[in-house]
Design a protein around this motif. Structure first.
Motif, PDB file in Angstrom:
ATOM      1  N   ARG B 412       0.752  -0.936   0.492  1.00 34.61           N
ATOM      2  CA  ARG B 412      -0.037   0.630  -0.126  1.00 34.61           C
ATOM      3  C   ARG B 412       1.130   1.018   0.050  1.00 34.61           C
ATOM      4  O   ARG B 412       0.038   2.112   0.263  1.00 34.61           O
ATOM      5  N   CYS B 413       2.353   0.797   0.027  1.00 34.37           N
ATOM      6  CA  CYS B 413       3.125   2.634   0.044  1.00 34.37           C
ATOM      7  C   CYS B 413       3.724   2.815  -1.298  1.00 34.37           C
ATOM      8  O   CYS B 413       4.503   3.461  -1.741  1.00 34.37           O
ATOM      9  N   TYR B 414       3.369   2.597  -2.235  1.00 36.32           N
ATOM     10  CA  TYR B 414       3.871   2.336  -3.876  1.00 36.32           C
ATOM     11  C   TYR B 414       3.387   3.678  -4.338  1.00 36.32           C
ATOM     12  O   TYR B 414       2.128   3.555  -5.372  1.00 36.32           O
ATOM     13  N   ILE B 415       3.886   5.025  -4.446  1.00 31.86           N
ATOM     14  CA  ILE B 415       2.988   5.635  -5.390  1.00 31.86           C
ATOM     15  C   ILE B 415       3.112   5.521  -6.841  1.00 31.86           C
ATOM     16  O   ILE B 415       4.038   5.527  -7.325  1.00 31.86           O
ATOM     17  N   LYS B 416       2.218   5.268  -7.898  1.00 30.56           N
ATOM     18  CA  LYS B 416       1.551   5.141  -8.846  1.00 30.56           C
ATOM     19  C   LYS B 416       3.015   5.664  -9.933  1.00 30.56           C
ATOM     20  O   LYS B 416       2.788   6.803  -9.744  1.00 30.56           O
ATOM     21  N   GLN B 417       3.834   4.547 -10.902  1.00 28.38           N
ATOM     22  CA  GLN B 417       3.792   5.850 -11.857  1.00 28.38           C
ATOM     23  C   GLN B 417       2.382   5.970 -12.884  1.00 28.38           C
ATOM     24  O   GLN B 417       1.679   4.904 -13.075  1.00 28.38           O
ATOM     25  N   PRO B 418       2.447   6.779 -13.888  1.00 28.27           N
ATOM     26  CA  PRO B 418       1.942   7.231 -14.609  1.00 28.27           C
ATOM     27  C   PRO B 418       0.673   5.805 -15.210  1.00 28.27           C
ATOM     28  O   PRO B 418       0.318   6.648 -15.341  1.00 28.27           O
ATOM     29  N   MET B 419       1.851   4.894 -15.799  1.00 27.48           N
ATOM     30  CA  MET B 419       1.329   4.473 -16.485  1.00 27.48           C
ATOM     31  C   MET B 419       0.963   3.056 -15.834  1.00 27.48           C
ATOM     32  O   MET B 419      -0.994   2.509 -16.207  1.00 27.48           O
ATOM     33  N   ASP B 420       0.779   2.912 -13.983  1.00 30.28           N
ATOM     34  CA  ASP B 420      -0.840   2.695 -13.586  1.00 30.28           C
ATOM     35  C   ASP B 420      -1.839   3.499 -12.931  1.00 30.28           C
ATOM     36  O   ASP B 420      -2.649   2.781 -13.394  1.00 30.28           O
ATOM     37  N   VAL B 421      -1.542   5.584 -13.052  1.00 33.34           N
ATOM     38  CA  VAL B 421      -2.157   5.693 -13.245  1.00 33.34           C
ATOM     39  C   VAL B 421      -3.816   5.331 -14.331  1.00 33.34           C
ATOM     40  O   VAL B 421      -4.325   5.338 -14.003  1.00 33.34           O
ATOM     41  N   VAL B 422      -2.439   5.427 -15.726  1.00 33.88           N
ATOM     42  CA  VAL B 422      -3.164   5.810 -16.713  1.00 33.88           C
ATOM     43  C   VAL B 422      -3.889   3.722 -16.940  1.00 33.88           C
ATOM     44  O   VAL B 422      -5.042   3.975 -17.461  1.00 33.88           O
ATOM     45  N   LEU B 423      -3.061   3.189 -17.589  1.00 35.57           N
ATOM     46  CA  LEU B 423      -3.273   1.902 -17.722  1.00 35.57           C
ATOM     47  C   LEU B 423      -4.487   1.679 -16.818  1.00 35.57           C
ATOM     48  O   LEU B 423      -4.784   0.190 -17.616  1.00 35.57           O
ATOM     49  N   GLY B 424      -3.739   1.497 -15.733  1.00 36.81           N
ATOM     50  CA  GLY B 424      -4.314   0.717 -14.470  1.00 36.81           C
ATOM     51  C   GLY B 424      -5.930   0.971 -14.264  1.00 36.81           C
ATOM     52  O   GLY B 424      -6.651   0.041 -14.335  1.00 36.81           O
ATOM     53  N   LEU B 425      -5.930   2.267 -14.799  1.00 36.87           N
ATOM     54  CA  LEU B 425      -7.236   2.664 -14.336  1.00 36.87           C
ATOM     55  C   LEU B 425      -8.793   2.307 -15.693  1.00 36.87           C
ATOM     56  O   LEU B 425      -9.867   2.081 -15.331  1.00 36.87           O
ATOM     57  N   ILE B 426      -7.956   2.412 -16.570  1.00 39.78           N
ATOM     58  CA  ILE B 426      -8.818   1.746 -18.023  1.00 39.78           C
ATOM     59  C   ILE B 426      -9.021   0.368 -17.850  1.00 39.78           C
ATOM     60  O   ILE B 426      -9.764   0.336 -18.422  1.00 39.78           O
ATOM     61  N   ARG B 427      -7.870  -0.293 -17.221  1.00 41.77           N
ATOM     62  CA  ARG B 427      -8.149  -1.844 -17.065  1.00 41.77           C
ATOM     63  C   ARG B 427      -9.337  -1.656 -16.283  1.00 41.77           C
ATOM     64  O   ARG B 427      -9.963  -3.212 -16.091  1.00 41.77           O
ATOM     65  N   THR B 428      -9.061  -1.743 -15.511  1.00 39.33           N
ATOM     66  CA  THR B 428      -9.933  -1.941 -13.837  1.00 39.33           C
ATOM     67  C   THR B 428     -11.104  -1.640 -14.418  1.00 39.33           C
ATOM     68  O   THR B 428     -12.092  -2.195 -13.496  1.00 39.33           O
TER      69      THR B 428
END
Lengths: 537, 607
Positions: B412-428
């Motif tokens: 729970r401590c890892y600040i998302k890299q932008p790829m996580d923010v963008v692709l992660g949200l699209i996928r989720t």
């Protein structure tokens, strides 16, 4: 329920620490003049321009006396004839017969000749590191070549000037970010011991809407630590954002034509960054340090074309020259030039010996350029001597430790005491350079604003005060008398009684031996009279 | 005010100073060091010393653990992913995550508009929109064809990000991103589209290759030869750019004090050794690697004591480049020669393994490496890396299966890299990104490229040869993703997507969360408490307090009412076959309130 609570906890303690420190400074200052100088120093602004990649100093500020003995030789013989600028094309400088500017730098040449620019030859550090990243860190932190600092030189400076930072910031007294990075990635130079002093700004119209959330408690975990950091950024963004928008709105345009045509400006990121800085400064932001940057100076290949006045480096210097001369022109036209000084640096210069691909490899020292109307102007040091013996040197020799420039700027422009300088530079000191015009240091730019030339007790804080209160007042000039009275109106002490210049002044009122309680601060100037209440705890 | 120059440790101080001290622990953070001090102004903040190591994790693999593992290995977690892995053992899950594709499934497509050709949908090489342009060479010295070349380069970026977007349940895409960050190039700076594609192909085909092979191949990669000037490095005109970076950034690293590693003379010797690698195609827009022996410096190359005073024999002829490069790589990775004092306990292979493993650890788990972690995690992982011929999978396997990986402090401590923010949200959020034709498809991908650019992680456009600073810049590392400029941009992206629509390039349909259909996929959507719990698990990096969830339930799903039935009735009405548009819109509105709130929480930035 209030998420803001977490940053407010220690505000009170830190504010009093802050004024304690101001008191220390005040006690060094023996005269009101000195006090006025100190007050004005807190208005001075430093604009730093980073040329990322390693700027070729030898093709920027050209040592003409080195042509025949070194530079004009072919690169197979240690020279750089393939990228050398023709002597007939370089821009001559008034008062200097053997030093000239790159042909693209006419804007900077004009600044130099008008006395609003200087440069310090051969800036570097012992045992130069040729890695971009390491050398950039060295310049940003002000470290030795073999020393690893986690704080930046500006971050440490601002911590000296604003003790207690970041607790309680922003505040009513300091509503603006202490520093602004014009761009999205904040430089290491701004790192203070606990956080960065700088706010990243790319868009002067972006509004930010803070979520007023429930704000779960921060736990003592790595997760909690990162969450606290994120919340801190969100809160600061919200608080500072409105100030930046307001300043940008207050000065919604740039004035200077020297930045270039609209199309040129669009293709000149440095010009756009500095245009933003000019607007924010004129718009009233009290931010002390701005950093702008331009990359692309890592010219290993195709630094020049076969016509050496053209090519990548010429294009870059053209942009730098237009951006800075436009910025300086803006500052003058906006009437805020007297409180801004600029410094241009790169992590290193390039090798004396060019390579065969019309480029140059990573080198060592290079000239640092400074701009601003308060500078003394001129060249510091001499042209580099590239062939002191029988062979041409690999690298431009160091004449000035780059920290001499930092040291001298902080001493004169930000008025740091020797003790503070010692803290910023880890107990070391560097040779002092007198960079400013006599009398320029300490001029209070606020004097230029009409509102600051009317009589008023502008601000008195903190109030109640623990040990020292800071009084800010403006005056139309002349004999100003300010007294501290007790609650019955009995004079306790004269704060100031002197003929002083029109403008905004700041002075410390110390509790010393006074009892806790209510006091009155009374200002008189001619027929003008005003009184404010002050409580000492 | 005391100035914090706590870390003015001179390089070599540790190594020289204390006996038995691991010289590679130079860059590790002292416990309670700067990263903690960062917020000490707001509160006293200490966390527990982390003592876990690489022993296999034997605890439960519950939902929390699975979320942690998947969020660190994939871009965001989908409900389907959780369902797929539920009930499997950790070994089964990790083994599946470590399956890498063996081939590149597709090639970037022509989607741009061409100028000066018979039809704008056909480019200067005769490639039509929707066709692969790879290998179809554009004419050189033609400004309009150069325009095609630029857009082809952009299509490499869009295609590449689409691979990550459409990832399988494998850590592969994050490994590819890791290698790109390690061996970076910039598509715009290279601006030769064939070369840019071949570079991406190289990384994708060699994600689990030995670092020795990667270093060998990247040296000869045509995009890298352009990016770091290798192709202008000739015996007549040595250029040190790549020769420096392969030592400083790609292989040896900077973990040892600078006066105890390679020297400036080594940079110069390596530059001479690396001469002659060229693009030999006549048309510069074509990519054809060749070794030009006439440009090669065939003299012997003497290296410093760090390299055991090795002399690499100068070679001539067509094979000289490969032979000397092979010797050079062998010298770099040597595991027999002890380093000069004071590092005689190590070989260069040890230095490399330590350097790369730290980078892997920081990329996937957390940036803070203290002496415990150095001893209990980094050192054993480095041994695994070295003993497995410098391939990444065994390292990831040991890490992902370890008790250390699941240590509560590392979650729970890892600040998302932008790829996580963008692709992660699209996928989720199961956003439909499939478009009928290449033009619309690539414009859609462009949206993601653009948004990650804006958040300072432009894929295939890192700021410089050291990659993105949050992966290396001490002491703040991942915190550097977040500042007053990027945080609003991250939030704006998410708010558009869960709100009224994410603006997409060139009139391709805007993307927007289908609130009702997404929520239907959840376990128990008619119960507002269960709904919020589940969405928080998927979107946020950490759970919220019960009081917080109760408040936000009232503020959003219950629309200021206090009984859960308000939501349950509204939801059941909205999903019934005869639901009115009004009923659906009403529920959608409440869901927008909920999602908008959640993505603006700082917890959304964590994983």
């Amino acid at each position: 329920m209030n998420r803001r609570k977490f940053i407010n906890n220690s505000v009170k303690a830190c504010v009093s620490t802050f004024f304690l420190d101001q008191l220390t400074q005040s006690s060094f200052a023996q005269s009101t003049l000195m006090k006025a100088i100190m007050a004005s120093c807190t208005d001075n602004i430093l604009v730093i321009v980073q040329l990322a990649g390693g700027n070729d100093g030898l093709n920027t500020i050209i040592p003409l006396d080195q042509y025949s003995k070194a530079l004009a030789l072919p690169n197979s013989s240690g020279g750089r004839s393939n990228i050398l600028l023709p002597e007939t094309k370089v821009l001559t400088l008034s008062g200097l017969s053997n030093t000239a500017f790159h042909p693209s730098m006419s804007g900077l040449r004009d600044l130099y000749n008008s006395g609003s620019m200087s440069f310090v030859q051969g800036c570097g550090y012992p045992n130069p590191d040729f890695s971009h990243f390491r050398s950039t860190d060295i310049w940003m932190t002000g470290s030795d070549s073999n020393q690893f600092l986690k704080t930046g030189w500006i971050g440490r400076e601002l911590e000296e000037s604003y003790p207690g930072f970041p607790a309680g910031f922003p505040s009513a007294q300091y509503p603006d970010p202490l520093a602004i990075q014009l761009g999205s990635i904040v430089s290491l130079a701004f790192e203070a011991s606990t956080t960065s002093t700088a706010l990243a700004v790319t868009d002067l119209s972006q509004d930010y809407e803070l979520l007023n959330s429930f704000g779960d408690a921060i736990d003592n975990t790595r997760s909690g630590e990162n969450l606290a950091y994120l919340r801190g950024v969100a809160v600061d963004t919200d608080k500072y954002n409105s100030r930046i928008l307001a300043a940008a709105k207050a000065q919604s345009t740039n004035i200077s034509k020297l930045y270039g045509t609209e199309a040129e400006i669009k293709d000149n990121p440095l010009a756009m960054q500095l245009q933003g800085a000019a607007r924010l400064i004129k718009g009233g932001l009290t931010t002390r340090v701005y950093m702008a940057s331009m990359s692309g100076f890592d010219t290993h290949a195709a630094q020049t074309e076969s016509d050496t006045t053209k090519g990548t480096h010429a294009t870059l210097l053209d942009k730098v020259s237009k951006a800075i001369s436009g910025f300086q022109d803006d500052l003058v036209k906006m009437g805020v030039n007297k409180k801004v000084t600029g410094m241009v640096f790169s992590e290193f210069g390039r090798r004396v010996n060019s390579n065969g691909s019309l480029g140059s490899d990573h080198g060592a020292s290079m000239p640092v350029m400074l701009f601003g109307t308060e500078l003394a102007g001129g060249m510091y040091g001499t042209n580099p001597n590239l062939k002191p013996g029988s062979v041409i040197l690999d690298n431009v020799p160091m004449q000035h430790d780059f920290r001499s420039v930092y040291y001298s700027l902080l001493k004169d422009w930000f008025c740091l005491s020797e003790a503070q300088l010692s803290n910023v530079f880890g107990g070391k000191s560097y040779p002092y350079l007198s960079l400013f015009k006599a009398g320029a240091v300490g001029i209070n730019e606020d004097d230029l604003f009409a509102s600051n030339r009317t009589n008023a007790l502008a601000d008195l804080y903190p109030n109640p005060a623990e040990d020292t209160a800071k009084l800010v007042f403006t005056t139309s000039g002349g004999d100003v008398n300010i007294e501290l009275l007790d609650a019955t109106g009995t004079p306790m002490r004269t704060v100031i009684n002197k003929n002083i210049s029109a403008g905004k002044h700041t002075i410390g009122i110390e509790k010393e031996n006074l009892k806790s309680g209510l006091y009155l601060v009374k200002m008189r100037n001619g027929s003008f009279q005003e009184t404010k209440k002050l409580v000492f705890r | 005010m005391k100035t914090e120059i706590l870390d003015t440790l001179t390089e070599g101080g540790l190594a020289k100073g204390k006996q038995g001290e691991d010289p590679l622990s130079k860059n590790i953070s002292p416990r309670l060091g700067n990263s903690n001090a960062r917020i000490s102004a707001s509160q006293n903040h200490t966390y527990n010393t982390i003592t876990t190591g690489l022993s296999p994790y034997t605890g439960t693999l519950g939902k929390a653990q699975l979320l942690h593992l998947l969020k660190r290995t994939l871009f965001g977690v989908k409900k389907d992913d959780l369902a797929h892995f539920a009930g499997k053992t950790l070994t089964e899950v990790v083994d599946e995550l470590l399956v890498f594709p063996t081939t590149i499934p597709s090639e970037p497509l022509m989607w741009y508009t061409s100028e000066g050709t018979a039809s704008p949908s056909v480019d200067w090489a005769g490639v039509k929109q929707g066709e692969s342009w790879v290998g179809k060479i554009l004419p050189m010295n033609n400004l309009q064809a150069a325009g095609d070349n630029f857009w082809r380069g952009q299509s490499v970026r869009h295609w590449n990000i689409s691979q990550a977007l459409n990832q399988s349940r494998s850590v592969y895409e994050k490994v590819v991103l890791f290698w790109h960050n390690h061996f970076p190039i910039s598509v715009a700076k290279v601006d030769l589209s064939e070369r840019n594609f071949l570079y991406v192909k190289l990384l994708r085909e060699n994600a689990n290759s030995s670092l020795k092979d990667l270093a060998f191949k990247i040296t000869k990669d045509l995009a890298m030869l352009s990016y770091l000037n290798g192709e202008v490095n000739t015996k007549y005109t040595p250029d040190e750019n790549f020769a420096r970076e392969i030592q400083e950034l790609f292989v040896i690293g900077k973990e040892l004090p600078f006066d105890q590693r390679y020297t400036e003379a080594d940079v110069k010797a390596a530059a001479r050794l690396l001469t002659g690698h060229q693009n030999i195609a006549t048309n510069y827009l074509e990519a054809k690697y060749g070794f030009v022996s006439a440009y090669h410096d065939s003299t012997d190359k003497q290296f410093s004591a760090f390299y055991g005073n090795t002399v690499i024999k100068g070679r001539t002829g067509a094979t000289a480049g490969d032979l000397e490069l092979t010797d050079f790589i062998a010298m770099l990775f040597d595991d027999t020669q002890p380093l000069p004092a004071p590092n005689a306990s190590m070989t260069r292979a040890d230095v490399i393994a330590d350097f790369i493993v730290k980078k892997i650890y920081r990329f996937f788990l957390y940036h803070d490496i203290d002496s415990n972690i150095q001893t209990n995690v980094i050192k054993p992982l480095a041994d695994i890396y070295k003993n497995n011929n410098f391939t990444i999978k065994p390292v990831l396997e040991a890490l992902f299966k370890s008790e250390h990986f699941f240590d509560i402090e590392n979650t729970r401590c890892y600040i998302k890299q932008p790829m996580d923010v963008v692709l992660g949200l699209i996928r989720t959020l199961n956003i439909d990104t499939q478009r009928a034709d290449a033009v619309a498809q690539y414009n859609t991908y462009w949206t993601f490229t653009y948004r990650t650019d804006e958040m300072q992680q432009g894929y295939l456009e890192p700021p410089n040869v050291s990659g993105w600073s949050p992966f290396y810049q001490s002491p703040h590392f991942h915190k550097l993703w977040i500042n007053s400029d990027t945080l609003p941009k991250r939030q704006a992206f998410a708010r558009e997507l869960v709100g009224w629509g994410l603006w997409s390039f060139n009139n391709t349909p805007n993307m927007r969360l289908d609130h009702i259909n997404f929520v239907k996929t959840l376990d128990n959507p008619s119960d507002p408490n269960a709904l919020i719990n589940e969405v928080v698990d998927l979107l946020l990096g950490r759970q919220l307090s019960d009081a917080h969830k109760k408040q936000l339930k009232i503020d959003t799903l219950l629309y200021k009412q206090t009984t859960d039935a308000y939501w349950t009735v509204a939801w059941n009405n909205a999903i019934s076959p005869d639901a009115t548009q009004e009923q659906k819109d009403g529920v959608t509105y409440l869901l927008i309130l909920l999602f908008d709130y959640l993505v603006r929480l700082e917890e959304f930035q964590l994983s």
